[in-house]
Design a protein around this motif. Sequence first.
Motif, PDB file in Angstrom:
ATOM      1  N   ARG A 255       0.845  -1.199   0.000  1.00 25.11           N
ATOM      2  CA  ARG A 255       0.000   0.000   0.000  1.00 25.11           C
ATOM      3  C   ARG A 255       0.878   1.245   0.000  1.00 25.11           C
ATOM      4  O   ARG A 255       2.055   1.185   0.287  1.00 25.11           O
TER       5      ARG A 255
ATOM      6  N   ARG B 162      -4.217   5.307  10.391  1.00 21.89           N
ATOM      7  CA  ARG B 162      -4.831   5.415   9.065  1.00 21.89           C
ATOM      8  C   ARG B 162      -5.029   4.039   8.446  1.00 21.89           C
ATOM      9  O   ARG B 162      -6.069   3.762   7.851  1.00 21.89           O
ATOM     10  N   ARG B 163      -4.058   3.144   8.622  1.00 26.23           N
ATOM     11  CA  ARG B 163      -4.185   1.782   8.091  1.00 26.23           C
ATOM     12  C   ARG B 163      -5.343   1.048   8.757  1.00 26.23           C
ATOM     13  O   ARG B 163      -6.109   0.338   8.104  1.00 26.23           O
TER      14      ARG B 163
ATOM     15  N   GLN C 209      -8.503   2.258   7.254  1.00 21.67           N
ATOM     16  CA  GLN C 209      -8.680   1.699   5.910  1.00 21.67           C
ATOM     17  C   GLN C 209      -9.106   0.236   5.979  1.00 21.67           C
ATOM     18  O   GLN C 209      -9.990  -0.195   5.241  1.00 21.67           O
TER      19      GLN C 209
ATOM     20  N   ARG D  76     -12.744   0.066   6.906  1.00 18.57           N
ATOM     21  CA  ARG D  76     -13.623   0.375   5.765  1.00 18.57           C
ATOM     22  C   ARG D  76     -13.690  -0.798   4.794  1.00 18.57           C
ATOM     23  O   ARG D  76     -14.758  -1.166   4.306  1.00 18.57           O
ATOM     24  N   GLU D  77     -12.539  -1.377   4.513  1.00 18.44           N
ATOM     25  CA  GLU D  77     -12.514  -2.496   3.570  1.00 18.44           C
ATOM     26  C   GLU D  77     -13.233  -3.711   4.137  1.00 18.44           C
ATOM     27  O   GLU D  77     -13.912  -4.435   3.407  1.00 18.44           O
TER      28      GLU D  77
END
Length: 198
Positions: free
Chosen positions: A28, A177-178, A181, A184-185
């Motif tokens: 990423r 932040r990861r 993410q 969300r995923e």
Amino acid sequence: MREDRPANRRRRRTKVPLWRWRNNPIRRRDDVLEAWLLLAIWVLTAVGGTAAGLVTAHAADQVFARQRAERNPVYAALLDDVPRTATGMGRDLASTRVRWTTSDGAAHSGRTLVTTGKKAGSTVRIWIDTQGKLSTQPPTPTKAAVEAGLFGTSAALAVSGVVFGIGSAGRWCLDRRRIRQWDREWTLVGPQWSHKTS
């Protein structure tokens, strides 16, 4: 005859160097940012800490050298008795009045610390600056080198600590932040994996 290897024998893990910079489907953008951040932390810690230590040690050494050049020892006469104190602490010091004459013949007086147990009229060695005022004894070259080294080491550790702290804060932000993410995923992918029956 061939020996069979035990199934539970540990396998050696292969470590891929610079994996964060290699192209792969699961890398990423945050992984690349973290790799650059770690590189910057190490470089700034090594180079910045060393530079700060050397500059600080050199500056401190110059200050000590200037003190040795500007301060001179002279002999002064005690104006008062300095009685010995009974503290038993070894070398006792007390503040008392002294009078001295500079190289131009001018008489000066002031207060300084002297070893106790001296009578008025005794001579003691004091240190004066270029203007003839009382000063402290400058550090010897050996003591100055040690103190400059301590100042330099402290500056290097301080810079390294600041860089490491900023880098840790940056990595913490990237981790947060990861996690967002991934959350969300998972919200998108998770329902596809669940086996709900109606």
